[in-house]
Design an enzyme around this catalytic site. Structure first.
Site, PDB file in Angstrom:
ATOM      1  N   LYS A  75       0.821  -1.204   0.000  1.00 53.53           N
ATOM      2  CA  LYS A  75       0.000   0.000   0.000  1.00 53.53           C
ATOM      3  C   LYS A  75       0.857   1.256   0.000  1.00 53.53           C
ATOM      4  CE  LYS A  75      -3.772   0.276  -0.048  1.00 53.53           C
ATOM      5  NZ  LYS A  75      -4.617   0.390  -1.275  1.00 53.53           N
ATOM      6  N   HIS A  96      -1.979   5.361  -5.879  1.00 55.27           N
ATOM      7  CA  HIS A  96      -3.294   5.988  -6.007  1.00 55.27           C
ATOM      8  C   HIS A  96      -3.221   7.480  -5.674  1.00 55.27           C
ATOM      9  CE1 HIS A  96      -5.109   2.053  -6.578  1.00 55.27           C
ATOM     10  NE2 HIS A  96      -4.511   1.624  -5.486  1.00 55.27           N
ATOM     11  N   GLU A 118      -0.498   0.487 -10.004  1.00 56.12           N
ATOM     12  CA  GLU A 118      -1.802   0.601 -10.656  1.00 56.12           C
ATOM     13  C   GLU A 118      -1.755   1.268 -12.022  1.00 56.12           C
ATOM     14  OE1 GLU A 118      -1.461   4.372  -8.125  1.00 56.12           O
ATOM     15  OE2 GLU A 118      -0.951   2.243  -7.903  1.00 56.12           O
ATOM     16  N   SER A 220     -23.867   1.512 -19.853  1.00 55.74           N
ATOM     17  CA  SER A 220     -23.790   2.401 -18.694  1.00 55.74           C
ATOM     18  C   SER A 220     -24.136   3.835 -19.063  1.00 55.74           C
ATOM     19  CB  SER A 220     -22.375   2.356 -18.097  1.00 55.74           C
ATOM     20  OG  SER A 220     -22.312   3.146 -16.924  1.00 55.74           O
ATOM     21  N   VAL A 239     -15.602   0.914 -11.224  1.00 48.57           N
ATOM     22  CA  VAL A 239     -15.148   1.733 -12.350  1.00 48.57           C
ATOM     23  C   VAL A 239     -13.702   2.150 -12.132  1.00 48.57           C
ATOM     24  CG1 VAL A 239     -15.570   3.857 -13.644  1.00 48.57           C
ATOM     25  CG2 VAL A 239     -17.483   2.554 -12.717  1.00 48.57           C
ATOM     26  N   ALA A 268     -13.866   1.070  -5.952  1.00 48.68           N
ATOM     27  CA  ALA A 268     -13.078   2.134  -6.572  1.00 48.68           C
ATOM     28  C   ALA A 268     -12.600   3.181  -5.571  1.00 48.68           C
ATOM     29  CB  ALA A 268     -13.897   2.810  -7.670  1.00 48.68           C
TER      30      ALA A 268
END
Length: 370
Positions: A75, A96, A118, A220, A239, A268
């Site tokens: 993390k 992130h 990511e 969507s 998403v 998400a």
């Protein structure tokens, strides 16, 4: 190269950056691996197992950071770790950045080389280092949704599968990527009536062909999503816009269209969440209620099954970690465009455009920093 594996200190994060098998591979390539004492215990790996393959055990996180050229973890660093990271040090982990301005500023200040799992992306747009944890998170999203649907947990009191003569639960999955497909597959396997949405018609065709018959696809759009809310039991938000903030597909006013006790699972949340009313929660305090709707927004869902997650993550990250250690980060990213896309920050400069745009920061193309 000296590679450090610190113990994760985020709330209830039991994963570790690398298994003993991965450490052995780095050592076989001639590198030194420093593992913080008890770093692997939460995942079921003892210090003795790391020592057996040649790792050096260090008693503190400070020593691991201070003595390592590259840090491999799971993390994003949290506040106590910020001052331990130094200029030129490679930090290879999930970051992130688009959902965390203090972290972004702290890593800019550190002037480290930040390579984010990511955003490592292949030419076919697949995300090889996000995929294994997305598979785990998607599967667990369906399981957690079913668990919190119990009346005693705040849900409607429905059984996912129903029973003969009683309809099954209705599950709406937003996003047809790796997380969404995994969630839909598990929910369908539990007997639920599943709807999965996406904006890509080719992707919807593939999902329709590959998923069980009790999974139905839906394009969507706000209109289509609203049409499903009045009788939905679980909504799973999956998403992803790689490296960027997630669009809000469920707004606060939409909660009024749902029945009380509806469960929303926001996978998400690491990228800001796809529900307007989401905020990050932890495994020790995973849910909260807004307007009668139960929200589950744990930011490290795979941390609840750390043995599986750590092994799957190491399988994916190890080739990249070996390349970074063998060649140095500059040569490694120059030779691998997928890895190059993972470079989010170098020497205080933001080199991933989406992160710069989210926080209105100057963007520096990576090529200028090489």
């Amino acid at each position: 190269m000296k590679v450090g594996i610190p113990k994760e200190i985020k709330n209830n994060e039991n994963r570790v950056g690398m298994t003993p098998a991965g450490v052995r591979e780095l050592i076989n390539h001639g590198h030194t691996v420093l593992v913080q004492e008890s770093a692997g215990e939460g995942s079921g790996f003892s210090d003795e197992e790391y020592e057996k393959v040649g790792a050096i055990i260090r008693p503190s996180i400070e020593m691991v950071y201070a003595q390592s050229d590259m840090i491999v973890k799971v993390k994003e660093p949290i506040e106590p770790e910020y001052p331990l990271i130094r200029k030129g040090q490679v930090v290879f982990t999930y970051f992130h950045f688009a959902s965390d301005l203090p972290l972004t500023k702290a890593m800019m200040k550190s002037r480290a080389v930040c390579i984010a799992y990511e955003t490592v992306q292949k030419a076919d747009r697949s995300l090889p280092l996000l995929a294994p944890m997305s598979e785990v998170a998607g599967r667990m999203a369906a399981l957690n949704g079913a668990y919190y649907m119990q009346k005693t947990k705040g849900g409607k009191g429905k059984l996912m599968s129903g029973v003969p003569g009683v309809r099954p639960a209705k599950v709406l999955v937003l996003g047809g990527g790796t997380v969404g497909e995994a969630a839909a597959r598990i929910a369908a396997g539990m007997g639920a009536d599943v709807i999965i949405t996406d904006i890509s018609l080719p992707r919807l065709r593939n999902l329709q062909a590959e998923l069980p018959a009790n999974v139905h696809t839906l394009y969507s759009s706000e209109h289509n999503i609203r049409q499903e809310l009045h009788d939905v039991d679980i909504i799973i938000g999956s998403v992803l816009v790689p490296g960027d903030a997630t669009p809000k597909l469920i707004t606060r006013d939409m909660l009024k269209e749902m029945e009380p006790g509806t469960v929303m699972v926001d996978v998400a949340i690491d990228q800001g969440g796809c529900f307007e009313t989401s905020h990050p929660t932890t495994h020790s305090d995973p849910v909260y209620t807004v307007d009668g709707i139960l929200h589950y927004a744990v930011a490290n869902i795979p941390g609840a099954v750390p043995n599986t997650s750590t092994t799957a993550l190491t399988n994916a990250t190890l080739p990249y970690a070996v390349a970074l250690a063998d060649k140095g980060w500059k040569a490694a990213v120059a030779e691998d465009m997928a890895l190059a896309k993972g470079v989010n920050m170098i020497d205080g400069k933001v080199t991933f455009e989406a992160v710069a745009k989210v926080w209105d920061l100057p963007y520096t193309p990576m090529e200028r920093m090489m």
